[in-house]
Design a protein around this motif. Structure first.
Motif, PDB file in Angstrom:
ATOM      1  N   PRO A 104     -17.770  17.533 -46.601  1.00 20.27           N
ATOM      2  CA  PRO A 104     -18.392  18.122 -47.801  1.00 20.27           C
ATOM      3  C   PRO A 104     -17.691  17.690 -49.073  1.00 20.27           C
ATOM      4  CG  PRO A 104     -17.038  19.742 -46.682  1.00 20.27           C
ATOM      5  CD  PRO A 104     -17.086  18.541 -45.776  1.00 20.27           C
ATOM      6  N   LYS A 105     -18.490  17.361 -50.068  1.00 17.90           N
ATOM      7  CA  LYS A 105     -17.932  17.007 -51.367  1.00 17.90           C
ATOM      8  C   LYS A 105     -18.963  17.280 -52.455  1.00 17.90           C
ATOM      9  CE  LYS A 105     -16.867  13.093 -49.676  1.00 17.90           C
ATOM     10  NZ  LYS A 105     -16.275  11.740 -49.439  1.00 17.90           N
ATOM     11  N   ILE A 106     -18.546  17.206 -53.684  1.00 13.98           N
ATOM     12  CA  ILE A 106     -19.429  17.502 -54.815  1.00 13.98           C
ATOM     13  C   ILE A 106     -20.547  16.472 -54.911  1.00 13.98           C
ATOM     14  CG2 ILE A 106     -19.515  17.545 -57.345  1.00 13.98           C
ATOM     15  CD1 ILE A 106     -16.565  18.620 -57.178  1.00 13.98           C
ATOM     16  N   ILE A 107     -21.768  16.970 -55.102  1.00 17.49           N
ATOM     17  CA  ILE A 107     -22.947  16.122 -55.353  1.00 17.49           C
ATOM     18  C   ILE A 107     -23.551  16.592 -56.674  1.00 17.49           C
ATOM     19  CG2 ILE A 107     -25.152  15.313 -54.467  1.00 17.49           C
ATOM     20  CD1 ILE A 107     -24.326  16.416 -51.743  1.00 17.49           C
ATOM     21  N   TRP A 108     -23.847  15.648 -57.586  1.00 16.72           N
ATOM     22  CA  TRP A 108     -24.260  16.033 -58.945  1.00 16.72           C
ATOM     23  C   TRP A 108     -25.441  15.179 -59.412  1.00 16.72           C
ATOM     24  CZ3 TRP A 108     -21.672  19.483 -62.463  1.00 16.72           C
ATOM     25  CH2 TRP A 108     -22.127  19.413 -63.791  1.00 16.72           C
ATOM     26  N   GLY A 109     -26.529  15.832 -59.810  1.00 11.08           N
ATOM     27  CA  GLY A 109     -27.689  15.130 -60.344  1.00 11.08           C
ATOM     28  C   GLY A 109     -28.872  16.075 -60.461  1.00 11.08           C
ATOM     29  N   TYR A 110     -30.038  15.550 -60.800  1.00  9.37           N
ATOM     30  CA  TYR A 110     -31.247  16.374 -60.883  1.00  9.37           C
ATOM     31  C   TYR A 110     -32.469  15.456 -60.843  1.00  9.37           C
ATOM     32  CZ  TYR A 110     -32.009  15.266 -65.881  1.00  9.37           C
ATOM     33  OH  TYR A 110     -32.245  14.632 -67.068  1.00  9.37           O
ATOM     34  N   SER A 111     -33.619  15.958 -61.248  1.00  8.87           N
ATOM     35  CA  SER A 111     -34.863  15.190 -61.275  1.00  8.87           C
ATOM     36  C   SER A 111     -35.252  14.750 -59.867  1.00  8.87           C
ATOM     37  CB  SER A 111     -34.717  13.992 -62.235  1.00  8.87           C
ATOM     38  OG  SER A 111     -35.974  13.428 -62.528  1.00  8.87           O
ATOM     39  N   ASP A 112     -35.358  13.446 -59.611  1.00  8.96           N
ATOM     40  CA  ASP A 112     -35.731  12.976 -58.275  1.00  8.96           C
ATOM     41  C   ASP A 112     -34.689  13.366 -57.232  1.00  8.96           C
ATOM     42  OD1 ASP A 112     -37.921  11.302 -57.028  1.00  8.96           O
ATOM     43  OD2 ASP A 112     -36.179  10.212 -56.267  1.00  8.96           O
ATOM     44  N   ILE A 113     -33.470  13.658 -57.669  1.00 15.77           N
ATOM     45  CA  ILE A 113     -32.400  14.072 -56.772  1.00 15.77           C
ATOM     46  C   ILE A 113     -32.708  15.432 -56.163  1.00 15.77           C
ATOM     47  CG2 ILE A 113     -29.893  14.392 -56.591  1.00 15.77           C
ATOM     48  CD1 ILE A 113     -30.819  11.552 -57.383  1.00 15.77           C
ATOM     49  N   THR A 114     -33.696  16.154 -56.713  1.00 14.51           N
ATOM     50  CA  THR A 114     -34.092  17.450 -56.169  1.00 14.51           C
ATOM     51  C   THR A 114     -34.387  17.368 -54.677  1.00 14.51           C
ATOM     52  OG1 THR A 114     -34.969  18.242 -58.283  1.00 14.51           O
ATOM     53  CG2 THR A 114     -35.856  19.265 -56.305  1.00 14.51           C
ATOM     54  N   PHE A 115     -34.967  16.255 -54.220  1.00 18.32           N
ATOM     55  CA  PHE A 115     -35.257  16.129 -52.792  1.00 18.32           C
ATOM     56  C   PHE A 115     -33.961  16.149 -51.995  1.00 18.32           C
ATOM     57  CE2 PHE A 115     -37.048  15.027 -48.832  1.00 18.32           C
ATOM     58  CZ  PHE A 115     -38.419  15.093 -48.919  1.00 18.32           C
ATOM     59  N   LEU A 116     -32.932  15.453 -52.493  1.00 21.97           N
ATOM     60  CA  LEU A 116     -31.645  15.444 -51.798  1.00 21.97           C
ATOM     61  C   LEU A 116     -30.954  16.803 -51.897  1.00 21.97           C
ATOM     62  CD1 LEU A 116     -30.054  11.965 -52.616  1.00 21.97           C
ATOM     63  CD2 LEU A 116     -31.315  12.682 -50.588  1.00 21.97           C
ATOM     64  N   HIS A 117     -31.020  17.444 -53.053  1.00 18.98           N
ATOM     65  CA  HIS A 117     -30.470  18.796 -53.170  1.00 18.98           C
ATOM     66  C   HIS A 117     -31.048  19.680 -52.059  1.00 18.98           C
ATOM     67  CE1 HIS A 117     -28.216  18.441 -56.817  1.00 18.98           C
ATOM     68  NE2 HIS A 117     -29.253  18.205 -57.598  1.00 18.98           N
ATOM     69  N   THR A 118     -32.353  19.615 -51.899  1.00 14.78           N
ATOM     70  CA  THR A 118     -33.040  20.494 -50.952  1.00 14.78           C
ATOM     71  C   THR A 118     -32.726  20.134 -49.510  1.00 14.78           C
ATOM     72  OG1 THR A 118     -34.824  20.768 -52.571  1.00 14.78           O
ATOM     73  CG2 THR A 118     -35.285  21.435 -50.301  1.00 14.78           C
ATOM     74  N   SER A 119     -32.849  18.857 -49.172  1.00 10.22           N
ATOM     75  CA  SER A 119     -32.630  18.459 -47.773  1.00 10.22           C
ATOM     76  C   SER A 119     -31.173  18.648 -47.363  1.00 10.22           C
ATOM     77  CB  SER A 119     -33.061  17.004 -47.551  1.00 10.22           C
ATOM     78  OG  SER A 119     -32.260  16.093 -48.285  1.00 10.22           O
ATOM     79  N   ILE A 120     -30.233  18.269 -48.228  1.00 13.43           N
ATOM     80  CA  ILE A 120     -28.815  18.398 -47.889  1.00 13.43           C
ATOM     81  C   ILE A 120     -28.426  19.866 -47.766  1.00 13.43           C
ATOM     82  CG2 ILE A 120     -26.472  18.052 -48.751  1.00 13.43           C
ATOM     83  CD1 ILE A 120     -27.414  15.335 -49.840  1.00 13.43           C
ATOM     84  N   ARG A 121     -28.860  20.703 -48.711  1.00 12.34           N
ATOM     85  CA  ARG A 121     -28.503  22.119 -48.641  1.00 12.34           C
ATOM     86  C   ARG A 121     -29.069  22.772 -47.382  1.00 12.34           C
ATOM     87  NH1 ARG A 121     -30.924  23.539 -52.637  1.00 12.34           N
ATOM     88  NH2 ARG A 121     -32.744  24.498 -51.705  1.00 12.34           N
TER      89      ARG A 121
END
Length: 307
Positions: A104-121
């Motif tokens: 686990p480590k810090i992940i930072w971004g938004y917009s299209d990164i929302t898909f990664l935020h959701t899938s990773i979480r």
């Protein structure tokens, strides 16, 4: 699963910069990388960041390689995304989520990164950060100091508070609501529906924002979330910035009319006016941590995303 918070950054730590979506503006990216160095960080740039493949920053395999390599690298303490655009959803099914959970480590971004935020979480329960990116935000000459200030939360556990001292907030449905903060870009949230990474909104505070979508498109997407049962199960709703989401021609409902319609159908505490999204300044928040909105005080409180 129990929430996994990444470790805080220390001056001298090595962080990485990758582009899992579209190619970044290189001049802006260079300035964004210099900003990270000014924070006292060493920067490792993914080898495929400068690649282009149509509207993508390299092929799916190349972008996936950079993402997984940075998670696997024990020296790298955080992963910052250069920009959004298009394409993160294309690599979601190929990610080794167990490897991410183990590193686990810090992940930072938004917009299209929302898909990664959701899938990773949802696959790992790792807290991620919705914040302004290096090329599309931080590297621009007119970046607001508040956008840069958000990065400080990565160095020291900080509980965040958003009040009308930052921007005017409008109550759409009165009440107090709490739960893990989730969400992000509306278009990307809708694109998760019907996939293994479908956004889970039950008992959550849902944040939505978008850019360049006319009210009719926002209507279509909110209607899909509503019919899919994603709005009626939330504990509360945060309306972020909807940049350039005005009618282009012909008869139209206003954006406010569209958003208010679906928020009233959901009938859960809701506040509108947060400077979270494609805006300047852009207020950064961790996703997956406990948060609370109080419409009577017009206030959002978010627990720290790091340990």
């Amino acid at each position: 699963m129990s929430t996994i918070k990444p470790k805080r950054l220390q001056p001298g730590d090595t962080v990485s910069v990758i582009a899992p979506a579209s190619p970044p503006n290189q001049e802006n990216l260079d300035r964004g990388i210099e900003f990270l160095r000014e924070l006292g960080l060493k920067v490792k740039v993914g080898k495929n960041v400068t690649r282009t493949f149509g509207y993508l920053a390299g092929t799916d395999n190349e972008r996936l390689e950079d993402l997984q390599k940075m998670f696997f690298d024990p020296i790298v303490k955080a992963i910052f995304f250069a920009c959004g655009g298009y394409g993160t959803g294309r690599i979601a099914s190929q990610i080794d989520y167990q490897m991410i959970k183990s590193n686990p480590k810090i992940i930072w971004g938004y917009s299209d990164i929302t898909f990664l935020h959701t899938s990773i979480r949802q696959e790992t329960d790792l807290v991620t950060f919705h914040g302004p990116m290096l090329a599309s935000d931080i590297g621009k000459a007119d970046t607001h100091p508040l956008s840069k200030e958000g990065y400080k939360q990565l160095f020291e556990p900080t509980n965040l508070t958003y009040t009308e001292e930052i921007s005017p907030l409008e109550t759409l449905v009165e009440g107090v609501a709490s739960g893990p903060l989730v969400g992000g870009n509306l278009s990307l949230l809708v694109s998760t529906l019907g996939t293994p990474y479908e956004i889970d909104t039950k008992g959550k505070l849902l944040l939505i924002e978008d850019i360049g979508e006319e009210p009719r498109a926002v209507d279509r997407m909110l209607n899909q979330l509503y019919i899919a049962g994603k709005l009626e199960t939330v504990s509360g709703i945060l309306i972020g910035d909807f940049c350039d989401c005005t009618p282009k021609k012909g008869l139209s409902l206003s954006l406010d009319e569209v958003i208010n319609h679906y928020v009233k159908l959901a009938n859960k505490p809701a506040l509108k006016g947060f400077l979270i999204g494609h805006c300047n300044p852009h207020f950064s928040v961790p996703l997956g941590v406990p948060a609370i909105i109080n419409t009577f005080e017009k206030k959002l409180k978010v627990e720290s995303g790091i340990i």
